[in-house]
Scaffold this motif. Sequence first.
Motif, short mmCIF file in Angstrom:
data_model
loop_
_atom_site.label_atom_id
_atom_site.label_comp_id
_atom_site.label_asym_id
_atom_site.label_seq_id
_atom_site.Cartn_x
_atom_site.Cartn_y
_atom_site.Cartn_z
N ALA A 43 5.38 15.17 -12.96
CA ALA A 43 4.55 16.15 -13.66
C ALA A 43 5.04 17.57 -13.41
O ALA A 43 5.11 18.40 -14.33
CB ALA A 43 3.09 15.99 -13.23
N THR A 44 5.39 17.89 -12.15
CA THR A 44 5.90 19.22 -11.81
C THR A 44 7.19 19.51 -12.56
O THR A 44 7.43 20.62 -13.05
CB THR A 44 6.11 19.34 -10.30
N THR A 45 8.08 18.48 -12.61
CA THR A 45 9.36 18.64 -13.30
C THR A 45 9.14 18.97 -14.78
O THR A 45 9.74 19.90 -15.33
CB THR A 45 10.20 17.35 -13.17
N ARG A 95 0.84 -1.21 0.00
CA ARG A 95 0.00 0.00 0.00
C ARG A 95 0.87 1.25 0.00
O ARG A 95 0.57 2.25 -0.68
CB ARG A 95 -0.93 0.00 1.22
N THR A 96 1.96 1.21 0.76
CA THR A 96 2.88 2.36 0.81
C THR A 96 3.51 2.61 -0.55
O THR A 96 3.67 3.76 -0.97
CB THR A 96 3.98 2.09 1.86
N LEU A 97 3.87 1.54 -1.23
CA LEU A 97 4.44 1.70 -2.56
C LEU A 97 3.47 2.41 -3.50
O LEU A 97 3.86 3.23 -4.32
CB LEU A 97 4.81 0.33 -3.14
N ALA A 98 2.18 2.07 -3.35
CA ALA A 98 1.17 2.73 -4.18
C ALA A 98 1.13 4.23 -3.90
O ALA A 98 1.06 5.06 -4.81
CB ALA A 98 -0.20 2.10 -3.94
N SER A 99 1.20 4.60 -2.60
CA SER A 99 1.20 6.02 -2.22
C SER A 99 2.45 6.72 -2.75
O SER A 99 2.39 7.83 -3.28
CB SER A 99 1.14 6.15 -0.69
N GLY A 100 3.60 6.05 -2.61
CA GLY A 100 4.84 6.64 -3.10
C GLY A 100 4.83 6.83 -4.61
O GLY A 100 5.37 7.81 -5.12
N SER A 101 4.19 5.90 -5.31
CA SER A 101 4.10 6.02 -6.76
C SER A 101 3.30 7.26 -7.15
O SER A 101 3.63 7.95 -8.13
CB SER A 101 3.46 4.77 -7.36
N ARG A 102 2.27 7.56 -6.39
CA ARG A 102 1.49 8.78 -6.67
C ARG A 102 2.35 10.02 -6.46
O ARG A 102 2.29 10.98 -7.24
CB ARG A 102 0.24 8.82 -5.78
N LEU A 103 3.17 10.01 -5.37
CA LEU A 103 4.05 11.15 -5.13
C LEU A 103 5.06 11.29 -6.26
O LEU A 103 5.37 12.41 -6.70
CB LEU A 103 4.78 10.97 -3.79
N PHE A 104 5.58 10.16 -6.74
CA PHE A 104 6.51 10.23 -7.87
C PHE A 104 5.83 10.84 -9.09
O PHE A 104 6.41 11.68 -9.79
CB PHE A 104 7.05 8.84 -8.21
N ASP A 105 4.62 10.41 -9.38
CA ASP A 105 3.89 10.94 -10.54
C ASP A 105 3.73 12.46 -10.44
O ASP A 105 3.88 13.19 -11.43
CB ASP A 105 2.52 10.28 -10.65
N GLU A 106 3.44 12.94 -9.22
CA GLU A 106 3.30 14.39 -9.03
C GLU A 106 4.63 15.10 -9.25
O GLU A 106 4.70 16.16 -9.89
CB GLU A 106 2.78 14.67 -7.62
N ALA A 107 5.72 14.50 -8.71
CA ALA A 107 7.04 15.11 -8.87
C ALA A 107 7.43 15.14 -10.35
O ALA A 107 7.99 16.13 -10.85
CB ALA A 107 8.08 14.35 -8.05
N LYS A 148 11.84 21.24 -17.07
CA LYS A 148 13.07 20.55 -16.70
C LYS A 148 12.95 19.07 -17.05
O LYS A 148 11.87 18.56 -17.32
CB LYS A 148 13.33 20.70 -15.20
N SER A 149 14.10 18.40 -17.03
CA SER A 149 14.12 16.97 -17.36
C SER A 149 14.72 16.13 -16.24
O SER A 149 14.94 14.94 -16.41
CB SER A 149 14.91 16.73 -18.65
N THR A 150 15.01 16.78 -15.11
CA THR A 150 15.67 16.08 -14.00
C THR A 150 14.85 16.23 -12.72
O THR A 150 14.59 17.37 -12.27
CB THR A 150 17.09 16.63 -13.75
N ILE A 151 14.46 15.12 -12.14
CA ILE A 151 13.78 15.13 -10.84
C ILE A 151 14.79 15.51 -9.77
O ILE A 151 15.92 15.01 -9.75
CB ILE A 151 13.16 13.76 -10.54
N SER A 152 14.41 16.42 -8.89
CA SER A 152 15.36 16.96 -7.92
C SER A 152 15.82 15.89 -6.93
O SER A 152 15.11 14.91 -6.64
CB SER A 152 14.73 18.12 -7.15
N GLY A 153 17.03 16.11 -6.40
CA GLY A 153 17.53 15.22 -5.36
C GLY A 153 16.65 15.23 -4.12
O GLY A 153 16.50 14.22 -3.43
N THR A 154 16.02 16.39 -3.86
CA THR A 154 15.12 16.51 -2.71
C THR A 154 13.91 15.61 -2.87
O THR A 154 13.51 14.91 -1.93
CB THR A 154 14.67 17.97 -2.53
N ASP A 155 13.31 15.61 -4.08
CA ASP A 155 12.17 14.73 -4.33
C ASP A 155 12.57 13.26 -4.23
O ASP A 155 11.84 12.44 -3.65
CB ASP A 155 11.57 15.01 -5.71
N ALA A 156 13.72 12.92 -4.78
CA ALA A 156 14.19 11.53 -4.70
C ALA A 156 14.43 11.12 -3.26
O ALA A 156 14.12 10.00 -2.86
CB ALA A 156 15.46 11.36 -5.54
#
Length: 896
Positions: A381-383, A367-379, A388-396
């Motif tokens: 999309a924002t990128t 379930r946590t992986l599913a939540s984290g995947s949503r956060l990745f999708d948001e990061a 930009k083409s690089t996800i920030s180290g902070t987001d990672a």
Amino acid sequence: MQTHEIRKRFLDHFVKAGHTEVPSASVILDDPNLLFVNAGMVQFVPYFLGQRTPPWNRAVSVQKCIRTPDIDEVGITTRHNTFFQMAGNFSFGDYFKKGAIEFAWTLLTNSVEQGGYGLDPEKLWATVYLDDDEAIGLWQDVAGLPPERIQRRGMADNYWSMGIPGPCGPSSEIYYDRGPEYGIEGGPEANEDRYIEIWNLVFMQNERGEGTSKENFEILGPLPRKNIDTGMGVERVACLLQDVDNVYETDLLRPVIDVIVAVAPRGYGQGNHSDDVRYRIIADHSRTAAIIIGDGISPGNEGRGYVLRRLLRRIIRAAKLLGVEQPIMAQLMDTVRDTMGPSYPELVSDFDRIQRIAIAEETAFNRTLASGSRLFDEAAATTKRSGKSTISGTDAFTLHDTYGFPLELTLEMAAEADLSVDEEGFRGLMAEQRRRAKADAAARKQAHSDLSAYRELVDTAPTEFTGFDELTTEARILGIFVDGKRVPVIGHGTHDADRVELVLDRSPFYAESGGQIADEGTITGAGASAAAKAAVTDVQKIAKTLWAHRINVESGEFVEGDTVVAAVDPRWRHGATQGHSGTHMVHAALRQVLGPNAVQAGSLNRPGYLRFDFNWQGGLSEDQRTQIEEVTNEAVEANFEVHSFTTDLEKAKSMGAMALFGEAYPDEVRVVEIGGPFSLELCGGTHVNSSAQIGPVTILGESSVGSGVRRVEAYVGLDSFRHLAKERALMAGLASSLKVPSEEVPARVANLVERLRAAEKELDKMRLANARAAAVNAAAGAEQVGKVHLVAQRMAGGMSAGDLRALVGDIKGRLSSEPSVVALIAEGDDDAVPYVVAVNPAAQDLGLSANDLVKQLGAQVNGRGGGKADLAQGSGKGAAGIDAALAALRAELGRS
């Protein structure tokens, strides 16, 4: 040769040589320096330090060990495991260097028919400490090793200590040459991949002090006697005797890998190093997790529970990176049980609980992986939206730290989205986290308690506990200690000390242990020192043999050697026995209602009160709580006889006596039986004579104290009666106020609560309607600040963050498509200051982000917050700064 046979031959070899076989201790020991047992000698440390007298001169064991500092490196090398088995032989003042070398050499080189391992002596090398000429001579004389296969090495390699003050000494390591296909020749100094260490012989003769590294510490002096501590790596010897390249190919780990091979789209050993590492992680962590759960730990967010959770989650992540989407934990635990069970039967007998906990963590993490995947999708999309083409180290790092995403998973997901990841920024944040963790660990790390002042008494004069049979005992003062220093006399007002202790030859006081707190009472003088009197406030065990009575001297003085009278407060003891016996009753009732998987995880009892922790997934229902309370009180009313007896440990276990996980028990144990089969536990505490003396038991509540661990609290005896009396008085007061009979109070209260909720809903609707009316005016009065239309308002008090979010959305919807920002802030309930910021797409295109702007508000109202580019919220505590917060926001937008 199978690993179980390697273990057996080791034990048999040393038992034949006069060693006593000592079972492996739990990986969890009561040691302030260790998260887990990480060496075979840990359970013997008190004997090496001279704090306790060993019951044997020679011992042999195969100890379960766990080392977790470098979890991230597991699988990258093929020599290291988080769990490993350390076979060791120990001498306590008996044989020394010659005997240790002789025993090791014969086991390694004797033929299989002779009970040995049959290793080729021509392939064995030895290393010794720089100046240990004696060891060099013994290797030549005893083993016949030529000088060119004996190498001298420095302190970092051949001088052993635990890394903290404690026993230490030079060592001699045995290496096996695996041949030129594994690297260059030249011995261990040249190549430790080719020359693999299999056995370390430690000549333990000194005690070390504080230091800053493995090579920089003070030698305090010799130990009371010279000792031998050796450690043979069972897994490494298995590699040699099974003729495999690495520990992951042995009979204990390869079957776990094969479980995943059967369901993964990509195989093992097919040239993909990253995939091979993932397979090894799964194999290593599966058995480590099973061992940790088997010794009583459940997944949690700190300490040992956090390590277990991390291991289990790394298994699941590694499997997913191999392309395995189906649940796998049940099969993995099955395989670990089958491979490890012959050596560790507790993995078989307790398997249902072990598997249940592992599967529950797998389910939760999916379930946590599913939540984290949503956060990745948001990061992602924002990128992309920012060009930009690089996800920030902070987001990672947030994905890793909050959701447990490893960098490799983030990299893979980023590649699928045609993005890269700022790996350097991520690694910088990880390094900073590690630095903080190491600093924290260093701050917590401490040496074993300095018991040198007590050492003479520990070896020669144990305290006799008389408290099972009497509450008053005449005793002699063996020693007086002030802040850990021995003194000849102590008097009223003569020492300004934090801790004054008397050690007696006999004592009726129960020393704190097993969840039962210490007795209270008095110690008074006898004869010429009759004027001496002290209140006993605590009693602790020193090295499990001495009773140290912490006292407040109220009059007179106490002199070492004097005769005194030690008296336990009878009311205190009676209440304590009620609490302790009540704990046993609740434990038995829990198992009767919930089943055998409700295993004790800890307890605390004091007069009138008990607390019992047990392993269980999920909260108890009201019906289960009621049943537990009823079963307990039915057993109390049955007036079961309580009696205790002493027997050997194995017989007690065969009778079904319950033991506490992680507790080390002697060969002879005390068993407390209440009502025959109703309750049978290993216990050294004090108890009532019959269950009716416990009095009523009232369960106060049940709660979670960590993942998979629940807690029941209860009153017993008079405290239970007083609690029930208060509840009765409360009910009578409510009945009087509501003018209904007591039995109708719950229904009347429920009706009133429902009416109150309905009224509150109506008030909320009215307040929100008024706020929305104000929102219409707010949208109409939007001001131009910089390049955006801004609505920034202080709202009426009592509004929640949810209210503000609804209003922000309403206002934003009424504004034009021009760049717009909406910021609302209010004085909420309980002194909170909620605030919300929204930024429409046109404003985002200008580079504005709600996540950045919300921080402008928070800085002025002592708050914190965050969110996404379009919507962010926070909460503060400083209502006086609301106007300044809105002004700061306007100023920030004016600069944009």
